[in-house]
Enzyme design. Structure first.
Site, PDB file in Angstrom:
ATOM      1  CE  LYS A 129      53.632 145.769  36.111  1.00  0.00           C
ATOM      2  NZ  LYS A 129      54.372 144.764  36.861  1.00  0.00           N
TER       3      LYS A 129
ATOM      4  CB  SER B 248      56.410 146.644  27.852  1.00  0.00           C
ATOM      5  OG  SER B 248      55.225 147.315  28.181  1.00  0.00           O
TER       6      SER B 248
END
Lengths: 98, 143, 349
Positions: free
Chosen positions: C89, C305
């Site tokens: 991110k 994830s």
């Protein structure tokens, strides 16, 4: 007769002027009421903010023993065990009425 | 005086635009009931907005769920080295000025009381006050 | 116009024009500001900003053997946890911030606001500290202690949303706030901001293409904002016949932080359903198990994830193996495992 327990009383910001700024105070008592008596003996004037003339917990104050509201237990008769945390929390309340 | 909060916060409270928007959004969502919540700060600067549950009955009162308040005051905020710097609630149908009830129940003199008015639904606004010993004093918010 | 592949492949100057046009439509005064030259320059000078991206791509030989894959099937893991904020991110946040500064939407003293319970919030907070702009994040009340403290460490402000409404509740609250006073701050909107996938068109995609010697056959990427799959996938699709595999939780109620179960969630505006070749549903426990196996077999300590991506890649690899096909799978390693120490992922036992 229940024996005395040493407990931590958690003092909210608005009552710390009674406790020389302390946020945690250690007292002894077998019940919540005993602990409040002991607190008053050390810090005169504080109990008036917590209990009314008849010795009951004020409507806009809540007491928590280990996170559980004593109103859901036995009020000031709620027994204390060694190491319990007794939190005093004045209400944040009001409203647009009146 | 022991009742004063962080320096400066008494006369001017730096409510940021997004905190203002969050309070108004909360007020709108909760209307016609009153909403309530707290703002926590560090070194006098507001850093967190915590919307809380209003346990009061009806549309003209608020009382922050005491359990949520106790968890914040005694656990979460001390852990974060933060403290309660403001309490907010809404007046869904009246001006943003402390009512008699607000003054009588102002048990947190160190905090700034923020009131959000939805009286004109298209022009919500917030004003800030200190309420100490029954005395109301306005706190300046950023324009 | 839906955010299709062609949109992602626009040049940077075109993005800026589009952003400016968008800003002019919604809030005329924002476009007048123009980019803040000093803030733009500070990106170029920032050690943190400069260390984002160019992450390694590791072949997982031991994990391939652990799965019993034939030599013809390779698994490669893109190690995004080496980014300074600890996740992929960082790329997204830097791209969004840079585009917003260029379009004049973000300038000195103006707050960046977004809904994020996780890594994007950490990345914004990090960049806010490194480049000196205020950051406020709308975070579900259920966010973990280490998340809250990480945000506090960078000096970000936080507004809590209903813990029972999860990340969708945070998105809803931020939208309500924007409707109250959208001109008073910059709503970064990672779910709808084209600068999110653009980050991966510009960096993640080219890196993977180069690092795999142009021989990547499959990209496996988890779906949260969907920016990674949309951007990286759009780039790789341009280069060759790469299969694009999206990974989502198998069920609406799941424990894989940051991922979206698209059928029951708010679908991100940047999501183009025509791009992925396949969407695979992964159970929470399978994701956790893959993350644990990765740590023990390869020594890479990754988050849940990444575990979901690996579990999907493992399933896919077995299918390809039994079909007798050769493949080079690139799996996105979204973040590290230390961020999930207080979750069920790393319980002893």
């Amino acid at each position: 007769m229940a024996s005395e327990s040493t407990v931590q009383v958690l003092i909210p910001t608005p009552l710390r002027r009674f406790t020389d700024g302390e946020s945690r105070v250690e007292v002894s008592g077998a019940t919540v009421g005993d602990a409040l008596d002991a607190l008053e003996a050390r810090f005169p004037g504080i109990d008036e903010r917590v209990r009314d003339d008849s010795g009951q917990i004020r409507r806009f104050v809540n007491l928590f023993v280990n996170g559980q509201n004593v109103r859901d237990r036995d009020g000031i008769a709620t027994p204390l065990s060694p190491g319990d945390e007794l939190g005093i929390i004045p209400a944040m309340a009001g409203g647009s009425a009146a | 005086m022991s009742e004063s909060a962080a320096p400066g916060i008494d006369t001017a409270f730096p409510l940021s635009p997004e905190m203002r928007a969050a309070i108004i959004a909360h007020a709108r969502r909760e209307a016609p009931r009153e909403c309530c919540g707290i703002i926590a700060g560090r070194d006098g600067a507001p850093v967190r907005v915590y919307p809380t549950t209003n346990i009061a009955e009806g549309n003209r009162f608020y009382e922050i769920d005491p359990k949520e308040l106790a968890d914040l005051e005694f656990r979460e905020l001390p852990n974060e080295n933060a403290e309660i710097v403001a309490i907010y609630h809404s007046h869904p149908a009246s001006p943003a000025y402390p009512s008699r009830t607000d003054v009588e129940l102002a048990f947190w003199p160190e905090a700034v009381y923020l009131i959000c008015s939805l009286e004109d639904p298209d022009k919500p606004y917030i004003r800030g006050f200190t309420i100490r010993d029954g005395q109301i004093a306005e706190v300046t918010l950023p324009a | 116009m839906p955010w299709g592949v062609s949109y992602f492949l626009m040049k940077n100057s075109e993005y800026a024009m589009h952003d400016r046009a968008k800003a002019t439509r919604t809030t005329p005064e924002q476009a007048i500001c123009g980019p803040d030259a000093a803030l733009l320059a500070s990106i170029a000078e920032s050690a943190v900003a400069r260390s984002i991206g160019n992450t390694p791509l590791h072949r997982l030989r031991r994990y391939e053997r652990y799965l019993g894959l034939p030599e013809t099937i390779e698994l490669h893991l893109k190690a995004e946890w080496v980014n300074p904020g600890g996740s992929i991110k960082d790329r997204t946040a830097l791209s969004i911030v840079r585009a917003a500064i260029k379009s004049g939407q973000l300038g000195p003293g103006r707050t960046l606001l977004d809904a994020t319970s996780g890594n994007t919030g950490i990345a914004y907070a990090m960049l806010g500290a490194a480049l000196s702009f205020p950051v406020t994040l709308v975070v579900p009340g259920s966010a973990s202690e280490e998340r809250k403290r990480t945000l506090a460490a960078y000096g970000a402000r936080v507004i809590y949303s209903d813990p029972y409404e999860g990340s969708d509740g945070a998105i809803r609250l931020v939208r309500e706030m924007t409707s109250v006073a959208g001109d008073d701050f910059f709503y970064a909107d990672q779910y709808n901001n084209p600068a999110n996938p653009a980050a991966h068109v510009a960096t993640t995609g080219p890196e993977i293409w180069r690092q795999s010697d142009g021989r990547v056959t499959h990209l496996v990427a988890a779906l949260g904002t969907t920016g990674t799959l949309m951007g990286t996938g759009a780039y790789l699709r341009q280069q060759g016949a790469v299969q694009l595999i999206g990974v989502q939780p198998a069920e609406a109620f799941h424990g894989i932080e940051g991922l979206k179960h698209l059928p029951t969630a708010i679908v991100p505006g940047i999501y183009d359903p025509s791009l992925p070749d396949r969407i695979m549903g992964i159970e929470t426990e399978a994701a956790f198990e893959a993350a644990r196996a990765l740590a023990r077999v390869e020594g890479f300590f990754a988050g849940s994830s990444t575990g979901a991506n690996l579990a999907a890649a493992g399933e896919l690899a077995r299918e390809l193996a039994s079909a007798g096909q050769a493949a080079r799978l690139v799996v996105i390693g979204c973040d590290g495992g230390a961020r999930y120490l207080s979750t069920g992922l790393w319980e002893l036992g």
